[in-house]
Design a protein around this motif. Structure first.
Motif, PDB file in Angstrom:
ATOM      1  N   ALA A  61       7.313  -8.820   7.894  1.00 57.56           N
ATOM      2  CA  ALA A  61       7.308 -10.220   8.337  1.00 57.56           C
ATOM      3  C   ALA A  61       8.164 -11.127   7.468  1.00 57.56           C
ATOM      4  O   ALA A  61       7.919 -12.317   7.358  1.00 57.56           O
ATOM      5  CB  ALA A  61       5.869 -10.757   8.415  1.00 57.56           C
ATOM      6  N   LEU A  82       1.808  -9.958  15.062  1.00 55.41           N
ATOM      7  CA  LEU A  82       2.214 -10.484  13.768  1.00 55.41           C
ATOM      8  C   LEU A  82       2.937 -11.825  13.876  1.00 55.41           C
ATOM      9  O   LEU A  82       2.674 -12.752  13.115  1.00 55.41           O
ATOM     10  CB  LEU A  82       3.128  -9.464  13.091  1.00 55.41           C
ATOM     11  CG  LEU A  82       3.214  -9.514  11.584  1.00 55.41           C
ATOM     12  CD1 LEU A  82       1.851  -9.415  10.943  1.00 55.41           C
ATOM     13  CD2 LEU A  82       4.098  -8.373  11.096  1.00 55.41           C
ATOM     14  N   ARG A  90       0.613 -15.207   7.901  1.00 59.04           N
ATOM     15  CA  ARG A  90       1.494 -14.089   7.525  1.00 59.04           C
ATOM     16  C   ARG A  90       1.703 -14.045   6.011  1.00 59.04           C
ATOM     17  O   ARG A  90       1.707 -12.985   5.401  1.00 59.04           O
ATOM     18  CB  ARG A  90       2.857 -14.212   8.228  1.00 59.04           C
ATOM     19  CG  ARG A  90       2.833 -13.776   9.682  1.00 59.04           C
ATOM     20  CD  ARG A  90       4.235 -13.430  10.175  1.00 59.04           C
ATOM     21  NE  ARG A  90       5.144 -14.561  10.150  1.00 59.04           N
ATOM     22  CZ  ARG A  90       5.242 -15.486  11.101  1.00 59.04           C
ATOM     23  NH1 ARG A  90       4.491 -15.390  12.168  1.00 59.04           N
ATOM     24  NH2 ARG A  90       6.088 -16.478  11.005  1.00 59.04           N
TER      25      ARG A  90
END
Lengths: 265, 232
Positions: A61, A82, A90
């Protein structure tokens, strides 16, 4: 005779579907799909420019993909998209549930604070406040990565490359992450230092039951650490499977070329 | 009792993409059924695909066509279709393999190499080390070597560590690739003793035994590899 587990009952930790990373018109990696299970180590191999690091950065990420989805199973069991999570959520994952071990320890450490603070910092980020406990955990982890406990107050800028890399691993694992991303963790180290680090990583991953995704161009490293391999070339996965199967019975011309290019000692 | 291993029409060839795309057919039609407590010796000259067959049975080589059914607990799995995680689980609990050469891991001591399959099954570290020590003693590996990494050991010593590792766990299926190749008489006898014991406990063995004396002593029957090749 009792039925043995065939693992179909365990849900995957990470589900990646059609992931593409682009830098403007240039493609980093294209249409990558796979699943990762708890306790599994996946190796991503290929030469420079094959898209390994682009893929790793998107999975962790740190860059947003151009297409595709990544689903991650949170500690409460839900499977979260995500990039559907908030940026704060995140970042929280990166600080707690995940670890990222960079090829260059300078990218993963703070060289101007002590070794103990480097380890303790991750704990404080998840709410630890008791000084004695944080120091105790730091000492414990320095021991686990074979750094002399007397060095706890020293800055890592004075450490050797191998020691810095071991400190980076301690810093990442102290929060008991469930998933660790490693980018060429032994790259740039002397061979004798590599062996020690590899053995250490192998032992820690097995003992802690970690899931890990390890990018490497070194097939010997991949054989030692990974259960499963994905071979990348030009941004695409050309072959994947059980590590020893891919290395001993490669099917794709590019994998055959990689395997046959290793020099024997 | 259902067989532990049921191979039907197994074929395997290798295509060398970087050497003119040459295809080497190795196995064409292997049909073989193995029951618990049996020891099948693969028979045939060099180059008839004996090692290839063993490696395919371990999932090290991919099955090209055919079926390869393995009994796993109360279920059975076709290794030709199995996913990597299933193969890893089969290796942990059902299929053991003693290759000709030990793959040495830097810094890992001989005794821990032997104990590792037991620990992977959840056995306590100390109990696993004790059993590893017993096996190494039985195979005459001197105690002063147990805590050293075997990179510098002789071929025979490395092979005995490999054998100890293979016999550390009571696998229902055990694959042996020339387990006595570089061993002297006493050690050969020790290996034969281990083979006898696991067969009596119901392990099925598929093996390559170039040593005729060992083969005659342990094999329940021979599987003629020229049959496997005939259709190629």
């Amino acid at each position: 005779m009792s039925a043995l587990p065939m693992l179909d009952d365990v849900p995957p930790l990470l589900v990646v579907d059609g992931l593409t990373v682009a830098y403007g018109t240039r493609v980093g990696c294209r249409d990558v799909s796979f699943e990762l299970w708890p306790g599994e180590v996946l190796g991503i191999v290929g030469e420079s420019g094959s898209g390994k690091t682009s893929l790793l950065n998107a999975l962790s990420a740190r860059i947003e993909p151009a297409a595709g989805r990544i689903h991650y199973r949170l500690r409460d069991g839900t499977l979260a998209d995500l990039f559907g999570l908030s940026e704060a959520a995140r970042r929280q994952l990166l600080r707690t549930d995940w670890g990222v071990v960079h090829q260059n320890p300078r990218d993963g450490l703070r060289l101007t604070v002590s070794a103990g603070a480097n380890v303790g910092e991750r704990l404080m980020a998840i709410g630890a406040r008791h000084y004695g406990e944080i120091r105790g955990a730091a000492l414990d982890w320095l021991g686990k990565v074979e750094i002399d406990r007397d060095r706890i107050d020293d800055r890592p800028s004075g450490f050797s490359g191998g020691m810095q890399q071991r400190l980076q691993i301690a810093r990442n694992l102290v929060t008991k992450p469930r998933l660790v991303f490693m980018d060429e963790p032994t790259g740039g180290l002397d061979v004798s230092v590599q062996a020690r680090l590899l053995d250490l990583i192998r032992g820690l991953v097995a003992d802690l039951g970690l899931s890990a995704i390890i990018v490497t161009h070194d097939l010997a490293v991949a054989r030692l650490l990974a259960h499963r391999l994905m071979v990348m070339r030009g941004g695409e996965v050309v072959e994947s499977g059980l590590t020893d199967q891919v290395l001993d019975d490669p099917q794709h011309p590019y994998t055959q070329l990689l395997v046959s290019s290793i020099l024997q000692v | 009792m259902a067989p532990v291993l049921d191979i039907r029409g197994l074929a395997k060839s290798f295509t060398l993409h970087n050497q003119g795309g040459v295809t080497l057919p190795v196995l064409a039609a292997v049909d073989l059924t193995v029951h618990a407590g049996e020891c099948v010796a693969l028979h045939g000259r060099s180059g008839t695909g004996k090692s290839t067959l063993l490696r395919t049975l371990y999932g090290n080589y991919r099955v090209q066509s055919g079926e390869l059914w393995v009994r796993h607990g109360t279920t059975r799995i076709d290794l030709a279709q199995a996913r990597p995680r299933q193969i890893i689980e089969l290796r942990r609990s059902t299929i053991g393999y003693v290759s000709q050469f030990l793959r040495v891991i830097p810094r890992v001591a001989a005794i821990d190499i032997v104990a590792e399959p037991m620990r992977a099954r959840g056995m306590d570290t100390e109990v696993a080390r004790e059993r590893a020590a017993a096996l190494l003693t039985r195979l005459n590996v001197p105690e002063r070597l147990w805590h050293l990494a075997p990179a510098t050991f002789s071929g025979g010593e490395q092979q005995r560590i490999n054998i100890a590792r293979g016999f550390a766990v009571a696998y229902p299926i055990l694959l042996l690739d020339e387990p006595t190749a570089s061993l002297d008489g006493d050690n050969r006898a020790a290996v034969i003793g281990l083979i006898d014991e696991v067969l009596a406990q119901g392990t099925a063995i598929v093996g390559i035994f170039h040593d005729a004396e060992v083969r005659d002593r342990v094999a329940s029957r021979l599987y003629d590899m020229t049959e496997a090749k005939a259709a190629a």
